[in-house]
Design an enzyme around this catalytic site. Sequence first.
Site, short mmCIF file in Angstrom:
data_model
loop_
_atom_site.label_atom_id
_atom_site.label_comp_id
_atom_site.label_asym_id
_atom_site.label_seq_id
_atom_site.Cartn_x
_atom_site.Cartn_y
_atom_site.Cartn_z
N CYS A 10 0.84 -1.20 0.00
CA CYS A 10 0.00 0.00 0.00
C CYS A 10 0.88 1.26 0.00
O CYS A 10 1.52 1.55 -0.99
CB CYS A 10 -0.98 -0.04 1.17
SG CYS A 10 -2.38 1.11 0.95
N HIS A 47 -3.49 -5.45 1.13
CA HIS A 47 -2.81 -5.66 2.41
C HIS A 47 -2.77 -7.15 2.77
O HIS A 47 -3.69 -7.66 3.42
CB HIS A 47 -3.55 -4.92 3.52
CG HIS A 47 -3.34 -3.45 3.53
ND1 HIS A 47 -2.32 -2.84 4.23
CD2 HIS A 47 -4.01 -2.44 2.92
CE1 HIS A 47 -2.37 -1.54 4.06
NE2 HIS A 47 -3.39 -1.26 3.27
N GLU A 77 -1.02 -8.55 5.06
CA GLU A 77 -0.93 -8.72 6.52
C GLU A 77 -2.31 -8.71 7.17
O GLU A 77 -2.48 -9.22 8.28
CB GLU A 77 -0.02 -7.65 7.13
CG GLU A 77 -0.64 -6.29 7.35
CD GLU A 77 -0.76 -5.44 6.09
OE1 GLU A 77 -1.18 -4.27 6.20
OE2 GLU A 77 -0.43 -5.94 4.98
#
Length: 238
Positions: free
Chosen positions: A86, A203, A205
Amino acid sequence: MKFAVVQFGGSNCDQDTYHVLTDVCGVDTDLVWYKDGLRRPYDAVVLPGGFSYGDYLRAGAIAARTPVMAEIIRHAKSGGLVLGICNGAQIGSEAGLVPGTFTLNAYPKFISRHVYLRVENTTSPFTGLYREGEVIRVPIAHKEGRYVAEDDVIARLNGDGRVAFRFCDEHGNITPESNPNGSAQNITGVLSEAGNVLAMMPHPERASECALGSEDGVKIFNSMIAHIEEHGHRGPTR
């Protein structure tokens, strides 16, 4: 094996990424404040998401010009892995680690939701544990995430297999409707020429534990680990 998660003023996904690397993947990871620089050798460096310096000028533009980025560029040139997520992707593109840029969404508003991605490349250090054409579900959260590049750059990326991910629908179809921000050819994950840098807007994560609704993203981190285990510290990537 040693990873670094670099923190800038305005980073806000650094702790999330650190948690996934240390607690989910079991990797020895440092949180590195950008002013401190890379004080030891690392196998991989992660530029996390957030709003570095408030996204003033352009998203990632100020962070890309901090001294630590010169160290990260040298790390990448030596064969070390770099993952930009990002805002980290924006920083990476501003620093010239990958071609093209991530700019204002076609409809200029902040988008935060889950999307589907199709895995386009399974030979990179970041995607080795996926199947080609696999559809994964990962969240996005950005206002400046539209990937753009000159036509010849896009053609070169396609020809060299350097598109890692494209936005798609749940069946893997690449359609305008499945493109949330107007990115060129639905591209949302770009590899460097050597293949050891990945800049992506979604994302992973936030999709690395069942409690978050998807574990599809953790394969990116585990692919990096597997690559380093196979090739050794800062091994060749292509």
